[in-house]
Design a protein around this motif. Structure first.
Motif, short mmCIF file in Angstrom:
data_model
loop_
_atom_site.label_atom_id
_atom_site.label_comp_id
_atom_site.label_asym_id
_atom_site.label_seq_id
_atom_site.Cartn_x
_atom_site.Cartn_y
_atom_site.Cartn_z
N MET A 96 0.84 -1.20 0.00
CA MET A 96 0.00 0.00 0.00
C MET A 96 0.88 1.26 0.00
SD MET A 96 -3.29 -0.88 0.08
CE MET A 96 -4.28 0.32 0.97
N LYS A 97 1.98 1.20 0.76
CA LYS A 97 2.91 2.34 0.79
C LYS A 97 3.54 2.52 -0.60
CE LYS A 97 5.74 5.44 2.67
NZ LYS A 97 6.71 5.64 1.59
N LYS B 88 2.18 1.72 -3.41
CA LYS B 88 1.12 2.27 -4.26
C LYS B 88 1.03 3.79 -4.06
CE LYS B 88 -3.13 2.30 -2.84
NZ LYS B 88 -3.60 3.70 -3.01
N ASP B 89 1.04 4.22 -2.80
CA ASP B 89 0.96 5.66 -2.51
C ASP B 89 2.14 6.42 -3.12
OD1 ASP B 89 -1.35 5.19 -1.11
OD2 ASP B 89 -0.38 5.18 0.86
N ASP B 90 3.33 5.83 -3.03
CA ASP B 90 4.52 6.48 -3.59
C ASP B 90 4.42 6.61 -5.11
OD1 ASP B 90 5.58 6.67 -1.07
OD2 ASP B 90 6.88 4.92 -1.26
N GLU C 18 1.65 6.69 -6.90
CA GLU C 18 0.61 7.68 -7.21
C GLU C 18 1.14 9.10 -7.02
OE1 GLU C 18 -3.46 5.17 -6.18
OE2 GLU C 18 -2.52 6.40 -4.63
N ALA C 19 1.98 9.30 -6.01
CA ALA C 19 2.57 10.63 -5.78
C ALA C 19 3.50 11.01 -6.92
CB ALA C 19 3.33 10.63 -4.45
N GLU D 167 -7.47 7.84 3.85
CA GLU D 167 -6.17 7.25 3.56
C GLU D 167 -6.31 5.78 3.15
OE1 GLU D 167 -2.01 7.15 3.15
OE2 GLU D 167 -3.35 8.86 3.47
#
Length: 226
Positions: free
Chosen positions: A16-17, A19-21, A23-24, A152
Motif C-alpha cells: 500500500m505504501k 502504491k501511494d509512492d 501515485e505521488a 487514507e
C-alpha cells in the motif's frame, strides 16, 4: 514455513505504501504536464511539422514516458495488493478455525471424542468460510473526512460494509461491537471488506484507526446502518 497473519498484513501495508509512492510520482509528472498546458495526447509539433516553441519538449516527453511506466508499475502493485489482502483474509479465517478446533479438542477427554470434535470443527469452519461470501452489508459509509484514516485507506461515500475486521451482520449488537473493535485496534490495521457502486465483487482495504489526523474520532468517517 507458515506465514502468520501479522506478516501477511505487514506485506500488504508495504505494498500500500508502494502504491501511494507511485501515485505521488504520477501526480508530480502530471503537474509538470499541466504547467506546460498539455496532457498525454496533444501534438508536440505545429501545423508546419516543426517542434512546438511554446512548450519544453524535454519536460513533456520525459513526463509522458514516466507516467506510462509508472502507471504500468501501479497496475502490477494493485494486483499484488489484491492478492495480499486475499491472503490476509484467508489466514484470518484459517486462524479462527484453528482456535475453534483447539478449544473443542481441549474440551474432550477421550481420543474418540477428540476425533469427532475435530471433524465437527472442520465442517463448521468450512461452512463459516462459505457463509462469509454471502454475508450482506450491515453498514454504509455516509461521509469521509479529508486527510482522515478512512480517506487514507480508500473508503468512499456510499461504500457498503460487509465485514469490518471481525464484525459482520451476524455480530450481536453490531454497531456497539464495531465501536469497541475500532477502539481496541487503535494504530493497528483492520481489514475491511465492502461493496462499491453496483459491483457485486468485494473490495478490500486496510484501515488503521488513529488520532491526530486533524479531526474527531479514530476513523474520520460516518458509518450508518445499511
Amino acid at each position: 514455513m507458515v506465514i502468520t497473519q501479522s506478516e501477511l498484513m505487514t506485506k500488504a501495508q508495504a505494498l500500500m505504501k508502494q502504491k501511494d509512492d507511485l501515485e505521488a510520482e504520477i501526480k508530480t509528472l502530471q503537474d509538470n504536464l499541466k504547467a506546460q498546458k498539455v496532457g498525454m495526447s496533444e501534438r508536440l509539433v505545429d501545423s508546419s511539422g516543426f517542434p512546438r516553441s511554446d512548450i519544453d519538449l524535454v519536460v513533456v516527453t520525459t513526463a509522458r514516458s514516466g507516467i506510462i511506466k509508472l502507471q504500468n508499475d501501479l497496475k502490477s502493485v494493485m494486483l499484488q495488493i489484491e492478492e495480499a489482502l486475499h491472503a490476509v483474509h484467508a489466514e484470518a479465517i484459517a486462524e479462527k478455525q484453528r482456535k475453534e478446533q483447539e478449544k473443542k479438542l481441549q474440551a474432550q477427554s477421550s481420543p474418540e471424542s477428540a476425533s469427532t470434535s475435530a471433524s465437527a470443527s472442520t465442517t463448521t469452519g468450512a461452512s463459516g468460510s462459505e457463509a462469509l461470501e454471502v454475508l450482506k452489508p450491515f453498514a454504509k459509509v455516509n461521509m469521509v473526512a479529508p486527510d482522515s484514516p478512512a480517506r487514507e485507506a480508500g473508503l468512499l461515500q456510499h461504500d457498503r460494509i460487509v465485514s469490518f475486521g471481525t464484525v459482520t451482520e451476524r455480530t450481536p449488537d453490531t454497531f456497539a461491537a464495531l465501536s469497541k473493535h475500532v477502539m481496541e485496534r487503535e494504530n493497528k490495521p483492520i481489514l475491511v471488506k465492502l461493496l462499491r457502486g453496483d459491483s457485486t465483487n468485494l473490495v478490500s482495504v486496510i484501515l488503521v484507526p488513529s488520532q491526530g489526523w486533524g479531526g474527531r474520532g479514530l476513523l474520520g468517517c460516518h458509518i450508518v446502518p445499511a
